[in-house]
Design a protein around this motif. Sequence first.
Motif, short mmCIF file in Angstrom:
data_model
loop_
_atom_site.label_atom_id
_atom_site.label_comp_id
_atom_site.label_asym_id
_atom_site.label_seq_id
_atom_site.Cartn_x
_atom_site.Cartn_y
_atom_site.Cartn_z
N GLY A 7 51.87 79.47 -61.91
CA GLY A 7 51.68 78.23 -61.14
C GLY A 7 50.21 77.84 -61.20
N THR A 8 49.94 76.66 -61.78
CA THR A 8 48.53 76.21 -61.83
C THR A 8 48.35 74.97 -60.96
OG1 THR A 8 49.01 74.93 -63.80
CG2 THR A 8 48.06 77.10 -64.15
N VAL A 11 46.77 76.00 -55.47
CA VAL A 11 46.48 77.40 -55.14
C VAL A 11 46.32 78.24 -56.40
CG1 VAL A 11 47.51 79.50 -54.14
CG2 VAL A 11 47.52 77.37 -52.85
N GLY A 12 47.30 78.18 -57.30
CA GLY A 12 47.30 79.05 -58.47
C GLY A 12 46.09 78.82 -59.37
N ILE A 31 55.01 76.02 -66.10
CA ILE A 31 56.09 75.44 -66.90
C ILE A 31 55.78 74.00 -67.29
CG2 ILE A 31 58.09 76.85 -66.23
CD1 ILE A 31 58.54 74.83 -63.94
N LYS A 35 50.27 69.87 -67.88
CA LYS A 35 49.17 70.50 -67.13
C LYS A 35 48.42 71.50 -68.00
CE LYS A 35 50.22 70.49 -62.25
NZ LYS A 35 50.59 71.20 -61.04
N LYS A 119 51.66 84.90 -53.46
CA LYS A 119 50.62 84.07 -52.84
C LYS A 119 51.20 82.81 -52.24
CE LYS A 119 45.98 84.76 -53.42
NZ LYS A 119 45.89 84.96 -51.98
N THR A 121 53.39 80.45 -49.90
CA THR A 121 53.76 80.59 -48.49
C THR A 121 55.28 80.71 -48.41
OG1 THR A 121 51.87 79.24 -47.88
CG2 THR A 121 53.60 79.49 -46.21
N GLU A 158 42.25 72.63 -49.28
CA GLU A 158 41.96 71.73 -50.41
C GLU A 158 40.67 70.98 -50.12
OE1 GLU A 158 45.38 69.30 -51.40
OE2 GLU A 158 46.66 71.07 -51.34
N LYS A 210 50.77 84.07 -42.24
CA LYS A 210 50.49 82.76 -42.84
C LYS A 210 51.18 81.63 -42.04
CE LYS A 210 49.37 79.50 -45.58
NZ LYS A 210 48.04 78.94 -45.63
N LYS A 269 55.36 71.09 -43.85
CA LYS A 269 56.47 71.91 -44.37
C LYS A 269 56.50 73.30 -43.71
CE LYS A 269 54.68 74.12 -48.60
NZ LYS A 269 54.67 75.49 -48.14
N ASP A 270 55.33 73.86 -43.43
CA ASP A 270 55.31 75.22 -42.87
C ASP A 270 55.78 75.25 -41.41
OD1 ASP A 270 54.45 75.98 -45.35
OD2 ASP A 270 52.37 76.34 -44.77
P1 NAD Z 1 51.61 72.88 -56.45
O1 NAD Z 1 52.84 72.11 -56.35
O2 NAD Z 1 50.29 72.17 -56.52
O3 NAD Z 1 51.66 73.84 -57.73
C1 NAD Z 1 52.75 74.62 -58.07
C2 NAD Z 1 52.73 74.83 -59.58
O4 NAD Z 1 53.73 75.78 -59.93
C3 NAD Z 1 53.06 73.58 -60.40
O5 NAD Z 1 52.05 73.37 -61.36
C4 NAD Z 1 54.40 73.89 -61.06
O6 NAD Z 1 54.56 73.29 -62.33
C5 NAD Z 1 54.32 75.40 -61.16
N1 NAD Z 1 55.61 76.08 -61.31
C6 NAD Z 1 56.76 75.89 -60.63
N2 NAD Z 1 57.71 76.75 -61.05
C7 NAD Z 1 57.15 77.51 -62.00
C8 NAD Z 1 57.63 78.59 -62.80
N3 NAD Z 1 58.86 79.06 -62.69
N4 NAD Z 1 56.79 79.14 -63.71
C9 NAD Z 1 55.53 78.67 -63.83
N5 NAD Z 1 55.02 77.67 -63.08
C10 NAD Z 1 55.81 77.10 -62.18
O7 NAD Z 1 51.61 73.87 -55.20
P2 NAD Z 1 50.36 74.42 -54.35
O8 NAD Z 1 49.84 73.39 -53.45
O9 NAD Z 1 49.43 75.12 -55.28
O10 NAD Z 1 51.10 75.51 -53.44
C11 NAD Z 1 51.61 76.71 -53.96
C12 NAD Z 1 52.00 77.61 -52.80
O11 NAD Z 1 50.81 77.97 -52.05
C13 NAD Z 1 52.95 76.97 -51.79
O12 NAD Z 1 53.81 77.95 -51.28
C14 NAD Z 1 52.01 76.49 -50.69
O13 NAD Z 1 52.64 76.40 -49.44
C15 NAD Z 1 50.97 77.58 -50.68
N6 NAD Z 1 49.65 77.16 -50.18
C16 NAD Z 1 49.16 75.93 -50.51
C17 NAD Z 1 47.90 75.56 -50.05
C18 NAD Z 1 47.32 74.22 -50.40
O14 NAD Z 1 46.33 73.82 -49.77
N7 NAD Z 1 47.87 73.50 -51.35
C19 NAD Z 1 47.14 76.46 -49.27
C20 NAD Z 1 47.67 77.70 -48.99
C21 NAD Z 1 48.93 78.06 -49.44
#
Ligand code: NAD
Length: 440
Positions: A7-8, A11-12, A31, A35, A119, A121, A158, A210, A269-270
């Motif tokens: 996941g990029t 968070v990733g 996937i 990106k 990682k 949530t 963010e 969390k 959502k949380d």
């Molecule tokens: P996001 O939607 O920005 O990114 C998710 C990424 O995962 C996407 O690029 C998507 O293409 C990829 N993905 C989905 N399925 C996949 C798979 N099977 N293999 C490879 N890649 C895949 O999400 P985000 O905002 O980064 O959030 C991710 C998690 O972290 C969530 O659970 C969120 O609640 C949690 N979180 C988010 C934040 C925030 O500020 N955004 C902060 C803390 C925790």
Amino acid sequence: MKITVIGTGYVGLVQGVILSEFGHKVICLDIDQKKIDSLNNGILPIYEPGLKDILDRNVLEGRLKFTTDKEYALQNAEVIFIAVGTPPAEDGSADLTYVLQCAKDIGQNIKDYTVVVNKSTVPVGTGDFVENAIKEELKNRDANIEFDVVSNPEFLREGKAVNDCLRPDRVVIGTESEKALDTMKKIYDVLYINKTPFVFTNRRTSEMIKYASNAFLAVKISFINEMALLAEKVGANTQEIAQAMGMDGRISPKFLHCGPGYGGSCFPKDTKAIVEIGKEYGEDMSVVAAAISANEKQKKKMIEKIIKEMNGVEGKTICILGISFKPDTDDVRDAPSLDIIRGLVENGATIKAYCPKGTEEAEWRLENYKNHITYCKDEEEASTNADAVVLVTEWNQFRGINLEELKDRMKGDFYFDLRNVHSKNSKVRSLFKYFPVGQK
Ligand code: NAD
């Protein structure tokens, strides 16, 4: 260590970049081919201040790679982070489809002992769910490979994500496995040496930390927003109330800024997810549920106030400043601006909107309203001939806006400052019919 981050997204990607900055060899797997192509061309798919320089340096030094190739990314990793989305399902519970897919991919590909780190949530018990899904795949392969699943929730904000990952308030690690714990300590060695506080706990507690943290922050914002609604009616000033409340060490001044309601990809959502978890276990999460409905009410109150003060918005042009759910991000998910724009359009207004980074995402999220919205290149264009300005998101550049010039460009003189950006500036009150939040 050899680490893969699945996941990029917000968070990733940040996590992957920072782990490479800590000296690990990191592969970021997604996937989404677009990106990955964009990252391989040195273009960030998200806006996050400070990320690009660190990313470029680590790519150049060979510690950071981006791919869609699951085998390549998963077969040789010592540690695999799952950082995919967990969006709300129809009923508000967390949709674990993406997490489950990751678990399957991991089970189909690992070759040796691997630490799988969650990682994303996720609801309490997801560690077990991921563990079982990996076991199932290993069984299908007839493979006897050891692995551990650890919970390591992310608390980054963010817009401030780089600093939050380099200097976190705390790192939470949930595992019952000594071997996995040793690996996690090695990953975060740099933070450990720098005296970052660590919380070592079991997996379920970590998962719940969390949700409890986000739910608490949502309650805190909803609390001060409720005080703001009352303060406006009784003639009190919420900014001063919050300041005085915050001087009490038990309360703290943070997250006591009233406004149009919380938004973003996490709190809405949380909070819904933890209410659903409560239902599943027969526990009524009434405080969190109240925060959710207070937040919905808050957004409606903003729309009602604008309509009431302007004596209706039918045929009026309204300039919206800031669409992203907070400054310094392009993330528009569940932003209060979306509800406010929809509400104003449904009552007959035409919108001219400007956001430094959120426009592209807003355009498709507001697709159904596109005939009533013009997206502008800057605040000047957005405010020209407008009957009212509604400042929804407090990007720094709006703080220094020249109020006289703004007034000259406008047709009308209404200014709704939903973030109290100008509330201490006496000029704004003499130039405009000025409406801050939670005060006169
Ligand atoms: P996001 O939607 O920005 O990114 C998710 C990424 O995962 C996407 O690029 C998507 O293409 C990829 N993905 C989905 N399925 C996949 C798979 N099977 N293999 C490879 N890649 C895949 O999400 P985000 O905002 O980064 O959030 C991710 C998690 O972290 C969530 O659970 C969120 O609640 C949690 N979180 C988010 C934040 C925030 O500020 N955004 C902060 C803390 C925790």
